[in-house]
Design a protein around this motif. Structure first.
Motif, PDB file in Angstrom:
ATOM      1  N   ALA A 131     -10.055  -5.895  -1.746  1.00  0.00           N
ATOM      2  CA  ALA A 131      -8.944  -4.950  -1.825  1.00  0.00           C
ATOM      3  C   ALA A 131      -8.126  -5.075  -0.543  1.00  0.00           C
ATOM      4  N   VAL A 132      -6.912  -5.565  -0.643  1.00  0.00           N
ATOM      5  CA  VAL A 132      -6.014  -5.651   0.514  1.00  0.00           C
ATOM      6  C   VAL A 132      -5.229  -4.343   0.584  1.00  0.00           C
ATOM      7  N   ILE A 133      -5.351  -3.660   1.713  1.00  0.00           N
ATOM      8  CA  ILE A 133      -4.748  -2.339   1.883  1.00  0.00           C
ATOM      9  C   ILE A 133      -3.472  -2.476   2.701  1.00  0.00           C
ATOM     10  N   THR A 134      -2.380  -1.973   2.177  1.00  0.00           N
ATOM     11  CA  THR A 134      -1.117  -1.948   2.916  1.00  0.00           C
ATOM     12  C   THR A 134      -0.590  -0.517   2.967  1.00  0.00           C
ATOM     13  N   CYS A 135       0.331  -0.280   3.907  1.00  0.00           N
ATOM     14  CA  CYS A 135       0.987   1.022   3.980  1.00  0.00           C
ATOM     15  C   CYS A 135       2.492   0.815   4.113  1.00  0.00           C
ATOM     16  N   ASP A 136       3.233   1.879   3.978  1.00  0.00           N
ATOM     17  CA  ASP A 136       4.687   1.828   4.014  1.00  0.00           C
ATOM     18  C   ASP A 136       5.171   1.682   5.454  1.00  0.00           C
ATOM     19  N   ARG A 137       5.976   0.649   5.718  1.00  0.00           N
ATOM     20  CA  ARG A 137       6.440   0.376   7.073  1.00  0.00           C
ATOM     21  C   ARG A 137       7.229   1.551   7.660  1.00  0.00           C
ATOM     22  N   ASP A 138       8.027   2.200   6.847  1.00  0.00           N
ATOM     23  CA  ASP A 138       8.882   3.276   7.337  1.00  0.00           C
ATOM     24  C   ASP A 138       8.093   4.491   7.817  1.00  0.00           C
ATOM     25  N   LEU A 139       6.839   4.622   7.393  1.00  0.00           N
ATOM     26  CA  LEU A 139       6.031   5.767   7.799  1.00  0.00           C
ATOM     27  C   LEU A 139       5.346   5.561   9.141  1.00  0.00           C
ATOM     28  N   GLY A 140       5.471   4.369   9.703  1.00  0.00           N
ATOM     29  CA  GLY A 140       4.976   4.124  11.052  1.00  0.00           C
ATOM     30  C   GLY A 140       3.490   4.388  11.206  1.00  0.00           C
ATOM     31  N   VAL A 141       3.129   4.942  12.356  1.00  0.00           N
ATOM     32  CA  VAL A 141       1.720   5.122  12.680  1.00  0.00           C
ATOM     33  C   VAL A 141       1.042   6.076  11.713  1.00  0.00           C
ATOM     34  N   TYR A 142       1.769   7.063  11.197  1.00  0.00           N
ATOM     35  CA  TYR A 142       1.132   8.009  10.292  1.00  0.00           C
ATOM     36  C   TYR A 142       0.815   7.373   8.940  1.00  0.00           C
ATOM     37  N   GLY A 143       1.605   6.398   8.541  1.00  0.00           N
ATOM     38  CA  GLY A 143       1.258   5.637   7.349  1.00  0.00           C
ATOM     39  C   GLY A 143      -0.036   4.873   7.540  1.00  0.00           C
ATOM     40  N   ALA A 144      -0.214   4.294   8.738  1.00  0.00           N
ATOM     41  CA  ALA A 144      -1.454   3.579   9.044  1.00  0.00           C
ATOM     42  C   ALA A 144      -2.634   4.538   9.120  1.00  0.00           C
ATOM     43  N   VAL A 145      -2.398   5.752   9.665  1.00  0.00           N
ATOM     44  CA  VAL A 145      -3.458   6.767   9.696  1.00  0.00           C
ATOM     45  C   VAL A 145      -3.881   7.120   8.271  1.00  0.00           C
ATOM     46  N   ASP A 146      -2.908   7.317   7.388  1.00  0.00           N
ATOM     47  CA  ASP A 146      -3.216   7.587   5.979  1.00  0.00           C
ATOM     48  C   ASP A 146      -4.057   6.471   5.374  1.00  0.00           C
ATOM     49  N   ALA A 147      -3.658   5.227   5.639  1.00  0.00           N
ATOM     50  CA  ALA A 147      -4.384   4.082   5.087  1.00  0.00           C
ATOM     51  C   ALA A 147      -5.809   4.026   5.636  1.00  0.00           C
ATOM     52  N   GLY A 148      -5.979   4.379   6.914  1.00  0.00           N
ATOM     53  CA  GLY A 148      -7.318   4.424   7.482  1.00  0.00           C
ATOM     54  C   GLY A 148      -8.191   5.464   6.803  1.00  0.00           C
ATOM     55  N   GLY A 149      -7.595   6.624   6.513  1.00  0.00           N
ATOM     56  CA  GLY A 149      -8.336   7.639   5.773  1.00  0.00           C
ATOM     57  C   GLY A 149      -8.731   7.147   4.392  1.00  0.00           C
ATOM     58  N   TYR A 150      -7.826   6.417   3.766  1.00  0.00           N
ATOM     59  CA  TYR A 150      -8.108   5.858   2.444  1.00  0.00           C
ATOM     60  C   TYR A 150      -9.276   4.875   2.512  1.00  0.00           C
ATOM     61  N   VAL A 151      -9.285   4.027   3.520  1.00  0.00           N
ATOM     62  CA  VAL A 151     -10.373   3.054   3.672  1.00  0.00           C
ATOM     63  C   VAL A 151     -11.710   3.773   3.831  1.00  0.00           C
ATOM     64  N   SER A 152     -11.736   4.830   4.646  1.00  0.00           N
ATOM     65  CA  SER A 152     -12.975   5.578   4.853  1.00  0.00           C
ATOM     66  C   SER A 152     -13.481   6.178   3.543  1.00  0.00           C
ATOM     67  N   THR A 153     -12.570   6.779   2.777  1.00  0.00           N
ATOM     68  CA  THR A 153     -12.959   7.353   1.486  1.00  0.00           C
ATOM     69  C   THR A 153     -13.439   6.268   0.533  1.00  0.00           C
ATOM     70  N   LEU A 154     -12.753   5.123   0.530  1.00  0.00           N
ATOM     71  CA  LEU A 154     -13.137   4.014  -0.343  1.00  0.00           C
ATOM     72  C   LEU A 154     -14.547   3.531  -0.023  1.00  0.00           C
ATOM     73  N   LEU A 155     -14.870   3.430   1.259  1.00  0.00           N
ATOM     74  CA  LEU A 155     -16.196   2.968   1.659  1.00  0.00           C
ATOM     75  C   LEU A 155     -17.281   3.944   1.209  1.00  0.00           C
ATOM     76  N   LEU A 156     -17.031   5.247   1.359  1.00  0.00           N
ATOM     77  CA  LEU A 156     -18.023   6.242   0.936  1.00  0.00           C
ATOM     78  C   LEU A 156     -18.142   6.279  -0.582  1.00  0.00           C
ATOM     79  N   ALA A 157     -17.009   6.155  -1.274  1.00  0.00           N
ATOM     80  CA  ALA A 157     -17.046   6.126  -2.736  1.00  0.00           C
ATOM     81  C   ALA A 157     -17.845   4.919  -3.216  1.00  0.00           C
ATOM     82  N   ALA A 158     -17.645   3.778  -2.560  1.00  0.00           N
ATOM     83  CA  ALA A 158     -18.400   2.581  -2.918  1.00  0.00           C
ATOM     84  C   ALA A 158     -19.896   2.818  -2.744  1.00  0.00           C
ATOM     85  N   GLN A 159     -20.273   3.403  -1.628  1.00  0.00           N
ATOM     86  CA  GLN A 159     -21.686   3.690  -1.383  1.00  0.00           C
ATOM     87  C   GLN A 159     -22.244   4.603  -2.470  1.00  0.00           C
TER      88      GLN A 159
END
Length: 225
Positions: A131-159
């Motif tokens: 799964a390649v995760i991308t975020c919206d460029r215009d949202l800047g650092v907060y878009g990346a923060v959102d994507a990081g939260g998504y990755v964390s949830t994805l990892l726990l859901a996978a487990q």
């Protein structure tokens, strides 16, 4: 009342899988996995993340594209890399690397073998899905923060679903090759990849676990007035 023990168990048992078996995860489980991950909290509910999911031959083709890009000396990340690791951050990073090398029988002085182990990132450690995760460029650092939260949830859901996973920032170091191969528009920023599959539990790379810092190192309790 929510069963907090279940969450604690998932957090304690989850680890970064670095060797997968080749058989794919069934489609129903993948659908449930990404449905659960979609419940991730985000700034203003912007849900800045997008996912490009590969399976089978598509996963192999992505790995070949990244490997070829590296062989040509290409690179570059959409997001800035850490400027440096110092102090406790450097110590934790070093300890993780040494634990991995020790598990797979690589001497610290064997730089060639260490590089080969690093390059396994680009074949996704044999995982059938990426799964390649991308975020919206215009949202800047907060878009990346959102994507990081998504990755964390994805990892726990996978487990929770018995799916092995590893988040891989290394893929972001080939952002140009990822963008070209997946035909990503310029308004998307490559954050990382998450490789998914069934763990090869016999592989030594999956035999070690990382630790976590004590609360005294990370939590400062502010006294009341």
């Amino acid at each position: 009342m929510p069963d907090v023990d279940v969450l604690e168990q998932l957090l304690q048992q989850r680890y970064s899988c670095r060797a997968f078996r080749p058989e794919p995860v069934d489609e129903a489980t993948l659908t449930r996995l990404f449905t659960l991950a979609q419940r991730t909290a985000s700034w203003c509910n912007a849900q800045s993340w997008q996912v490009h999911l590969t399976s089978g031959a598509a996963t192999a083709a992505l790995g070949e594209a990244l490997t070829a890009s590296l062989a040509r000396g290409e690179g570059g990340s959409d997001l800035p890399w850490p400027q440096r690791y110092t102090g406790r951050h450097a110590e934790r990073r070093r300890a993780t690397g040494y634990a991995l090398y020790s598990a797979v029988g690589i001497e610290r002085s064997d730089h060639e073998a260490r590089a080969a182990q690093m390059n396994l990132n680009f074949s996704f450690f044999g995982a059938p899905h990426v799964a390649v995760i991308t975020c919206d460029r215009d949202l800047g650092v907060y878009g990346a923060v959102d994507a990081g939260g998504y990755v964390s949830t994805l990892l726990l859901a996978a487990q929770s679903l018995g799916v092995a996973a590893i988040a891989q920032a290394a893929i972001a170091g080939c952002s140009g090759a990822v963008r070209t191969h997946l035909a990503l528009p310029e308004d998307r920023v490559v954050v990382c990849a998450v490789s998914l599959g069934h763990a090869d539990e016999t592989h030594p790379a999956n035999s070690f676990r990382t630790d976590r810092a004590p609360l005294s190192e990370v939590v400062t309790v502010v006294p009341g007035a």
